[in-house]
Design a protein around this motif. Sequence first.
Motif, PDB file in Angstrom:
ATOM      1  N   SER A   1       0.834  -1.208   0.000  1.00 42.12           N
ATOM      2  CA  SER A   1       0.000   0.000   0.000  1.00 42.12           C
ATOM      3  C   SER A   1       0.866   1.256   0.000  1.00 42.12           C
ATOM      4  CB  SER A   1      -0.928  -0.001   1.226  1.00 42.12           C
ATOM      5  OG  SER A   1      -1.821  -1.105   1.186  1.00 42.12           O
TER       6      SER A   1
ATOM      7  N   MET B   1       2.549   1.470  -3.425  1.00 44.83           N
ATOM      8  CA  MET B   1       1.577   1.894  -4.425  1.00 44.83           C
ATOM      9  C   MET B   1       1.284   3.392  -4.298  1.00 44.83           C
ATOM     10  SD  MET B   1      -0.130   0.797  -7.002  1.00 44.83           S
ATOM     11  CE  MET B   1       0.054  -0.973  -6.755  1.00 44.83           C
TER      12      MET B   1
ATOM     13  N   GLY C   1       3.424   5.281 -11.528  1.00 43.18           N
ATOM     14  CA  GLY C   1       2.459   4.182 -11.598  1.00 43.18           C
ATOM     15  C   GLY C   1       1.600   4.264 -12.833  1.00 43.18           C
TER      16      GLY C   1
ATOM     17  N   GLN D   1      -5.270   1.761 -14.357  1.00 40.39           N
ATOM     18  CA  GLN D   1      -5.440   1.461 -12.930  1.00 40.39           C
ATOM     19  C   GLN D   1      -5.632  -0.041 -12.703  1.00 40.39           C
ATOM     20  OE1 GLN D   1      -7.256   3.660 -14.687  1.00 40.39           O
ATOM     21  NE2 GLN D   1      -7.657   5.555 -13.537  1.00 40.39           N
TER      22      GLN D   1
ATOM     23  N   SER E   1      -3.043  -2.658 -10.759  1.00 42.35           N
ATOM     24  CA  SER E   1      -3.493  -3.417  -9.583  1.00 42.35           C
ATOM     25  C   SER E   1      -3.262  -4.909  -9.782  1.00 42.35           C
ATOM     26  CB  SER E   1      -4.971  -3.140  -9.306  1.00 42.35           C
ATOM     27  OG  SER E   1      -5.797  -3.652 -10.339  1.00 42.35           O
TER      28      SER E   1
ATOM     29  N   ALA F   1       0.397  -5.571  -9.250  1.00 41.22           N
ATOM     30  CA  ALA F   1       0.698  -5.547  -7.815  1.00 41.22           C
ATOM     31  C   ALA F   1       0.185  -6.804  -7.120  1.00 41.22           C
ATOM     32  CB  ALA F   1       0.078  -4.307  -7.178  1.00 41.22           C
TER      33      ALA F   1
ATOM     34  N   SER G   1      -4.734  -2.077  -3.575  1.00 40.42           N
ATOM     35  CA  SER G   1      -4.253  -1.170  -4.621  1.00 40.42           C
ATOM     36  C   SER G   1      -5.413  -0.415  -5.251  1.00 40.42           C
ATOM     37  CB  SER G   1      -3.506  -1.962  -5.698  1.00 40.42           C
ATOM     38  OG  SER G   1      -2.402  -2.634  -5.158  1.00 40.42           O
TER      39      SER G   1
ATOM     40  N   LEU H   1      -5.602   3.408  -5.939  1.00 40.60           N
ATOM     41  CA  LEU H   1      -5.549   3.824  -7.343  1.00 40.60           C
ATOM     42  C   LEU H   1      -6.647   4.817  -7.711  1.00 40.60           C
ATOM     43  CD1 LEU H   1      -4.651   0.392  -8.932  1.00 40.60           C
ATOM     44  CD2 LEU H   1      -3.427   2.513  -9.400  1.00 40.60           C
TER      45      LEU H   1
END
Length: 676
Positions: free
Chosen positions: A527, A530, A549, A569, A573, A576, A587, A591
């Motif tokens: 987290s 991110m 990102g 996005q 995710s 991740a 995420s 995001l």
Amino acid sequence: MTVAFIGNPNCGKTTLFNAYTGANLKVANWPGVTVEKVEGAIDSHGVHIHLVDLPGTYSLTSYTMEEQVSRNFILSDDVDVIIDVVDASALERNLYLTLQLLELGRPVVVALNMMDIVEKRGMEIDLHRLPEMLGVPVVPVSALKRRGLSVLLHAAIHHKDRTHPDQLIHDHPEITHHKHNHHHDFAMVYSDVLEDKIDQLRVLLQAQYPDLQNYRWHALKLLEMDQEITAKYPLQGIEAVVDRSYETDIINEKYAFIEEIIQEVVVNREERVAATDYADRLLTNRWLGIPIFLAVMAVVFFLTFFIGDMLRDYFESAIDSFSALATSGLTAVGAGEMLISLICDGIIAGVGGILTFLPNICILFLTLAVLEDSGYMSRVAYIMNDVMNRLGLSGRAFIPMILGFGCSVPAIMASRALENKTDRYRTMLVTPFMSCSARLPIYILFSGMFFPENAMIVAYSMYLIGIVVALVCLLVLHLFQRQETENILLIELPEYKQPSLRTVWISVWNKVKDYLNRAGTIIFAASILMWFILNFGPSGYGAMNDSFGAMLGKILVPFFAPLGLGYWQISLSLLAGISAKEVVVSSFAVLFDGVNINSAAALATLAASMGQMGFTQLNAYCMMLFSLLYVPCAATIATIHTESHSWKWTAFSVVFQISVAWVITCAVYQIGSRLF
């Protein structure tokens, strides 16, 4: 002193072990072997006792890795006393391992477990005659009701130096003279033919290996042509004694003696409770077994959603209040905007979003633990045997796949119970397709956002699709790698029993503890990471659309676009999520501008705004589908490498799973977008 617990699978050994140690367990791998060992330590009767729970085994003839580990540890000098846990309700089957343990010449105490089931069946066991025939203490216990535990340890402590059997009293009215007269020395005495050969081999062993312990046991293994013992202790002149394998003869004579024991010590043997047999006529029926299994899993997920969602409301309110309190508190002390965003939009939104799903996870773990401890899960392997046979495997291979509903890591490790290396590899390859509990938050989030009226059905479909995809992949592999070996399933269908609350609690607590540990480590770190890559870009701290990102996510968009997931996005995710599948959800919270995924109103607003972006129900379903099938978490990948000892196979597994996920999700989206 060190006490080893050994016994058949489903004899109540682990329940008994847990009754002594509680949740104070240490789990690790045996040195040099990827087989789990469970240890604990207690103080009893003034003695510090180290307890070791060995993998369940039916005999000391080693075929699987678990059986090899159990045998090697029992033969080592690390064990002071062996506690043989015997299912009193299935005495005939359990005594085979008991007789093998007695031949080792080591201190053995028999724990006669599940006496409550014996009483329910109207049977009685002569607890005076049984020790006379075996020559070792026999202690009745009930692991479920925690009876006889202190007496069992007391017997183990006082028996640890007894390597010879206690007084043996056998009754052989049909034999007037026995040539070897071994009935005063050994519980198990064989026919004259076998005893002659044992004596001859003992002479050869004593001459060539004067420091060897327990010549009788080694002689028996040489007669059985045991590969390990034969290779370790080659004998000159053995051909004159061992002209063939006498394993079948030894087994038959052991069971003849067991039958003699049963006739003498079990009263009212014919009295049985027909409940298990009656239930099995229905639950293991050839035509009804699989539909019933699917119905059972449907109930599991109904409880997971219905009860879990009710409890989740309280978690959501608590975390929502905590987030608001943290925001106001940080603002009051004059914290900067960046710090407030990191803590509230990054850490609390990410980790808190995962913690809200804890009630659903707990319900899932609880129901699976109850099914396993009740005796039903072994039936699943049995009813799936015909299906698995057509795929070149036995029903036993379905057990790791079922365990995958909880977590892929122990599921992959469970494949070691399969004897054939090819079977293990194929099972490891498809087990990650089974939907683990870490994916459940993804299903709950997206099904709740886009399918609010049918969230449970949509999530349940993911579990069914995982099973179907795994079986189809096994079929394709079988067609390309046909084996001529016959896959025979030998598995015990244990007595149905009331699950032990203690055993279920320990199982659920250990899994929940692991979930919380992941939330506090992997998801916490993910987290924060991110948040940083989404709030910093080439120009420093700024808008998310210009962040590192966003740049990385946009690079991945062409790969995901044919799947209906062409949003940077979503792409980021999913990337991740390789660290841990829960990170997809945490995420997601970061995001989309730190959206409060604990608020139903915020999620409804987010679903509407995503809908305006073109993200429909079909896209949401494809998101869940790809999350189900694509590369498993890093811990699972590491476990695949540990179990296979091959980076090549591990890389192939990852590429295979991503390819299957991409092809299936692409097909669903392309076909669905044309139909709807």
